[in-house]
Design a protein around this motif. Structure first.
Motif, PDB file in Angstrom:
ATOM      1  N   ARG A 122       0.814  -1.222   0.000  1.00  0.00           N
ATOM      2  CA  ARG A 122       0.000   0.000   0.000  1.00  0.00           C
ATOM      3  C   ARG A 122       0.845   1.268   0.000  1.00  0.00           C
ATOM      4  O   ARG A 122       0.322   2.351  -0.207  1.00  0.00           O
ATOM      5  N   VAL A 123       2.141   1.133   0.238  1.00  0.00           N
ATOM      6  CA  VAL A 123       3.027   2.291   0.330  1.00  0.00           C
ATOM      7  C   VAL A 123       3.346   2.803  -1.067  1.00  0.00           C
ATOM      8  O   VAL A 123       3.626   2.033  -1.978  1.00  0.00           O
ATOM      9  N   GLU A 124       3.292   4.105  -1.237  1.00  0.00           N
ATOM     10  CA  GLU A 124       3.562   4.691  -2.549  1.00  0.00           C
ATOM     11  C   GLU A 124       5.029   5.046  -2.752  1.00  0.00           C
ATOM     12  O   GLU A 124       5.453   5.310  -3.861  1.00  0.00           O
ATOM     13  N   ASP A 125       5.801   5.031  -1.685  1.00  0.00           N
ATOM     14  CA  ASP A 125       7.210   5.384  -1.736  1.00  0.00           C
ATOM     15  C   ASP A 125       8.001   4.303  -2.487  1.00  0.00           C
ATOM     16  O   ASP A 125       7.988   3.131  -2.107  1.00  0.00           O
ATOM     17  N   GLU A 126       8.697   4.701  -3.547  1.00  0.00           N
ATOM     18  CA  GLU A 126       9.463   3.766  -4.378  1.00  0.00           C
ATOM     19  C   GLU A 126      10.547   3.048  -3.560  1.00  0.00           C
ATOM     20  O   GLU A 126      10.778   1.855  -3.721  1.00  0.00           O
ATOM     21  N   PHE A 127      11.205   3.768  -2.677  1.00  0.00           N
ATOM     22  CA  PHE A 127      12.250   3.182  -1.838  1.00  0.00           C
ATOM     23  C   PHE A 127      11.693   2.030  -1.010  1.00  0.00           C
ATOM     24  O   PHE A 127      12.308   0.963  -0.907  1.00  0.00           O
ATOM     25  N   MET A 128      10.514   2.230  -0.431  1.00  0.00           N
ATOM     26  CA  MET A 128       9.910   1.186   0.397  1.00  0.00           C
ATOM     27  C   MET A 128       9.463  -0.007  -0.448  1.00  0.00           C
ATOM     28  O   MET A 128       9.560  -1.153  -0.012  1.00  0.00           O
ATOM     29  N   ARG A 129       9.010   0.237  -1.667  1.00  0.00           N
ATOM     30  CA  ARG A 129       8.638  -0.881  -2.548  1.00  0.00           C
ATOM     31  C   ARG A 129       9.873  -1.707  -2.903  1.00  0.00           C
ATOM     32  O   ARG A 129       9.805  -2.927  -3.024  1.00  0.00           O
ATOM     33  N   GLU A 130      11.021  -1.032  -3.066  1.00  0.00           N
ATOM     34  CA  GLU A 130      12.261  -1.759  -3.327  1.00  0.00           C
ATOM     35  C   GLU A 130      12.650  -2.608  -2.119  1.00  0.00           C
ATOM     36  O   GLU A 130      13.189  -3.703  -2.277  1.00  0.00           O
ATOM     37  N   ARG A 131      12.377  -2.126  -0.925  1.00  0.00           N
ATOM     38  CA  ARG A 131      12.675  -2.916   0.285  1.00  0.00           C
ATOM     39  C   ARG A 131      11.812  -4.174   0.313  1.00  0.00           C
ATOM     40  O   ARG A 131      12.243  -5.207   0.793  1.00  0.00           O
ATOM     41  N   LEU A 132      10.593  -4.083  -0.217  1.00  0.00           N
ATOM     42  CA  LEU A 132       9.741  -5.267  -0.289  1.00  0.00           C
ATOM     43  C   LEU A 132      10.391  -6.324  -1.181  1.00  0.00           C
ATOM     44  O   LEU A 132      10.370  -7.510  -0.853  1.00  0.00           O
TER      45      LEU A 132
END
Length: 188
Positions: A122-132
């Motif tokens: 649900r996070v829109e932050d690209e950095f956090m999606r990369e952490r996923l």
């Protein structure tokens, strides 16, 4: 050698034509195969998970060493993040909580991966999606370590003949999986 035909549809990452043996790389979709499993011995599950963490750390160190020979230093940070995730108390707490519910280590990995995907999806932050993506990679590596500890071999997996060129087929190719492919033999 058994021959079979199957029509594959996908998207090529590079232009041109490659000739070689198709090498199927299973990704996190293997978690779909894991059904609810209860542990008969929770302490044994905790111990085997502890051993899987150790194997995954050792593999991460080896991948980091191998990657240093082919990747620029800026890209090496991915594998440092993977090592940090293996020591992350949140990941370990979530897995221990799942194990305390009498789940097997395999099913606990699936549950925790689904939790992270739900939260971070649900996070829109690209950095956090990369952490996923990094979390997926680490949890996948833990699953493979568990399977090795149990003497299991993933169906369809086989040793690559070092003389064959490879065509990699994957739904999602994780960084650690890419580093295990002999890049000199990569045809497509």
């Amino acid at each position: 050698r058994r021959l079979s035909e199957e029509l594959l549809k996908g998207q090529a990452l590079t232009k041109g034509i490659g000739r070689g043996t198709a090498h199927f790389v299973a990704g996190v979709e293997v978690f779909d195969e894991i059904t609810l499993e209860y542990a008969s011995d929770v302490e044994a599950e905790k111990e085997v998970l502890r051993q899987a963490f150790q194997l995954a750390r050792e593999e991460s160190l080896q991948i980091t060493e191998d990657a240093s020979e082919v990747l620029p230093e800026a890209d090496m940070g991915i594998f440092s993040v993977h090592l940090m995730l293996l020591d992350d108390p949140t990941l370990q707490q979530r897995l221990n909580h799942a194990l305390s519910q009498d789940l097997t280590a395999r099913f606990a990995l699936k549950v925790v991966l689904q939790e992270f995907e739900r939260e971070m999806g649900r996070v829109e932050d690209e950095f956090m999606r990369e952490r996923l993506a990094d979390i997926r990679d680490v949890i996948m590596r833990l699953l493979l370590a568990l399977e090795r500890l149990h003497g299991q071999k993933r169906q369809g997996s086989r040793r690559h003949d070092p003389r064959e060129d490879l065509i990699v087929v994957a739904r999602e190719l994780l960084p650690s999986q890419l580093m295990r492919i002999p890049l000199a033999r990569l045809a497509a």
